[in-house]
Design a protein around this motif. Structure first.
Motif, PDB file in Angstrom:
ATOM      1  N   THR A 129       0.830  -1.200   0.000  1.00 34.94           N
ATOM      2  CA  THR A 129       0.000   0.000   0.000  1.00 34.94           C
ATOM      3  C   THR A 129       0.865   1.250   0.000  1.00 34.94           C
ATOM      4  OG1 THR A 129      -1.692  -1.210   1.240  1.00 34.94           O
ATOM      5  CG2 THR A 129      -1.886   1.185   1.170  1.00 34.94           C
ATOM      6  N   ALA A 130       1.934   1.239   0.807  1.00 37.12           N
ATOM      7  CA  ALA A 130       2.848   2.383   0.841  1.00 37.12           C
ATOM      8  C   ALA A 130       3.545   2.567  -0.496  1.00 37.12           C
ATOM      9  CB  ALA A 130       3.871   2.207   1.961  1.00 37.12           C
ATOM     10  N   ALA A 133       1.278   4.233  -3.070  1.00 34.19           N
ATOM     11  CA  ALA A 133       1.184   5.679  -2.826  1.00 34.19           C
ATOM     12  C   ALA A 133      -0.032   6.267  -3.558  1.00 34.19           C
ATOM     13  CB  ALA A 133       2.474   6.366  -3.225  1.00 34.19           C
ATOM     14  N   GLY A 296      -3.609  -2.106   5.234  1.00 30.54           N
ATOM     15  CA  GLY A 296      -3.326  -0.981   4.356  1.00 30.54           C
ATOM     16  C   GLY A 296      -4.543  -0.157   4.019  1.00 30.54           C
ATOM     17  N   ASP A 300      -3.027   4.483   7.763  1.00 31.23           N
ATOM     18  CA  ASP A 300      -2.058   5.177   6.925  1.00 31.23           C
ATOM     19  C   ASP A 300      -0.823   4.273   6.872  1.00 31.23           C
ATOM     20  OD1 ASP A 300       0.241   6.725   6.188  1.00 31.23           O
ATOM     21  OD2 ASP A 300      -0.812   8.557   6.696  1.00 31.23           O
ATOM     22  N   ALA A 301      -0.617   3.601   5.752  1.00 31.26           N
ATOM     23  CA  ALA A 301       0.371   2.530   5.669  1.00 31.26           C
ATOM     24  C   ALA A 301       1.788   2.996   5.988  1.00 31.26           C
ATOM     25  CB  ALA A 301       0.327   1.878   4.288  1.00 31.26           C
ATOM     26  N   LEU A 302       2.227   4.071   5.360  1.00 36.46           N
ATOM     27  CA  LEU A 302       3.607   4.516   5.564  1.00 36.46           C
ATOM     28  C   LEU A 302       3.825   4.995   6.998  1.00 36.46           C
ATOM     29  CD1 LEU A 302       6.357   4.897   4.319  1.00 36.46           C
ATOM     30  CD2 LEU A 302       5.639   7.160   3.519  1.00 36.46           C
ATOM     31  N   ASP A 303       2.873   5.717   7.549  1.00 34.15           N
ATOM     32  CA  ASP A 303       2.993   6.183   8.924  1.00 34.15           C
ATOM     33  C   ASP A 303       3.029   5.003   9.891  1.00 34.15           C
ATOM     34  OD1 ASP A 303       2.876   8.514  10.873  1.00 34.15           O
ATOM     35  OD2 ASP A 303       1.126   7.373  11.522  1.00 34.15           O
TER      36      ASP A 303
END
Length: 315
Positions: A129-130, A133, A296, A300-303
């Motif tokens: 997921t990250a 984007a 995901g 919030d995947a990246l966070d």
């Protein structure tokens, strides 16, 4: 101190989850099917058989959420999830069983349900997921697992046996936008991991082929496993040492490719911070949806991935 029930608290991963909850300031409620194993934990426990709804209700009484760590999830996910629904609390599990996750995603519920919130299924889904984007779709996602070894727990072996029974010994893959069962012979290839190429078994399907397509528009999702780790798994040797791992995710859209890589140690231990961080975010309202959702999709995947440092290293 919020109470969080842990079903299967005496299991290999369950103990990691209990410890992580303590570390994060929660009050774990240990539960599970075996009263003797629970008693060995030396604290207030709540035994509950999966065929005893009243006992499961008592086990979750006063809990803000429940994390199911008890495999095989083909047997436990349904009863524990339904008990969570009756209690009106979030349900999370660490299921790596493909068919059990398919069953969970097929449910309709107003409470929060997050299956496969663990190393297999959850981590790959967050990384994919990250990597996506701002893309709303992609052509294919490949996830390569570079494990130095894989000495499975008894629970892993039992869950694997049940999954093989459910698919009549066939293999499974996600292609053309759907799960497909087949008898093709496994193939090997060299995967270009950041530290150098390693041989992997292609289409060594894990829970990611269920979590990722549940919310990302990608018709082809493949997972691959380091050959040495796959051989260890089949040998079923006693688990005495923890493996190191690298998870290499590649997303392709046309001629463009995006990549996310995560590394760490002990595929069972890292499931604990994954699951407990998820509980924290659900209970503090850091979610994007309700109902049954992959990591995901709901976070919030990246966070989320950055919050796992230094247990899991990105890059």
């Amino acid at each position: 101190m919020m109470k969080v029930a842990v079903y299967g608290a005496y299991g290999h991963t369950g103990r990691f989850v209990v410890a992580e909850l303590h570390k994060r300031g929660y009050d774990p409620i240990p539960s599970g099917r075996d009263p003797d194993k629970l008693a060995a934990l030396g604290r207030d426990t709540r035994p509950a058989a999966i065929d005893d709804p009243a006992a499961l209700d008592r086990a979750l009484d006063g809990a803000a959420a429940v994390i199911n760590c008890a495999g095989p999830f083909a047997l436990t996910a349904g009863p524990v999830r339904r008990a969570a629904g009756r209690a009106g609390i979030p349900y999370l599990d660490i299921a790596a069983e493909i068919e059990a996750n398919v069953d969970t995603f097929a449910q309709v519920t107003t409470t929060t349900v997050i299956p496969a919130m663990a190393f297999f299924g959850g981590l790959g889904d967050l990384l994919a997921t990250a990597a996506m984007a701002d893309w709303t779709s992609a052509d294919e996602i490949d996830i390569a697992y570079g494990l130095t070894s894989w000495h499975p727990t008894p629970g892993t072996l039992t869950a694997g046996a049940i999954s093989r029974q459910r698919r009549d010994g066939r293999r499974v893959r996600y292609t053309g936008g759907r799960l497909e069962y087949h008898d093709d012979t496994p193939s090997t290839r060299l995967w270009p991991f950041p530290a150098g190429p390693r041989e992997v078994i292609g289409e060594f399907s894990m829970a990611d082929i269920v979590t990722i397509p549940s919310h990302l528009a990608v018709p082809e999702v493949r997972t691959h496993m380091a050959t040495t780790a796959a051989l260890d798994l089949s040998a079923a040797q006693e688990r005495t040492t923890a493996e190191t791992f690298v998870v290499d995710v590649r997303v392709r859209k046309g001629e463009e490719e995006r990549r996310m890589v995560a590394s760490g140690q002990d595929i069972y231990a890292v499931s604990a911070p994954l699951a407990v961080e998820a509980v924290y975010r659900v209970l503090t309202g850091q979610t994007k949806t309700t109902g049954v959702a992959a990591p995901g999709k709901i976070f919030d995947a990246l966070d989320f991935l950055r919050a796992l440092s230094p247990t899991i290293t990105l890059g």
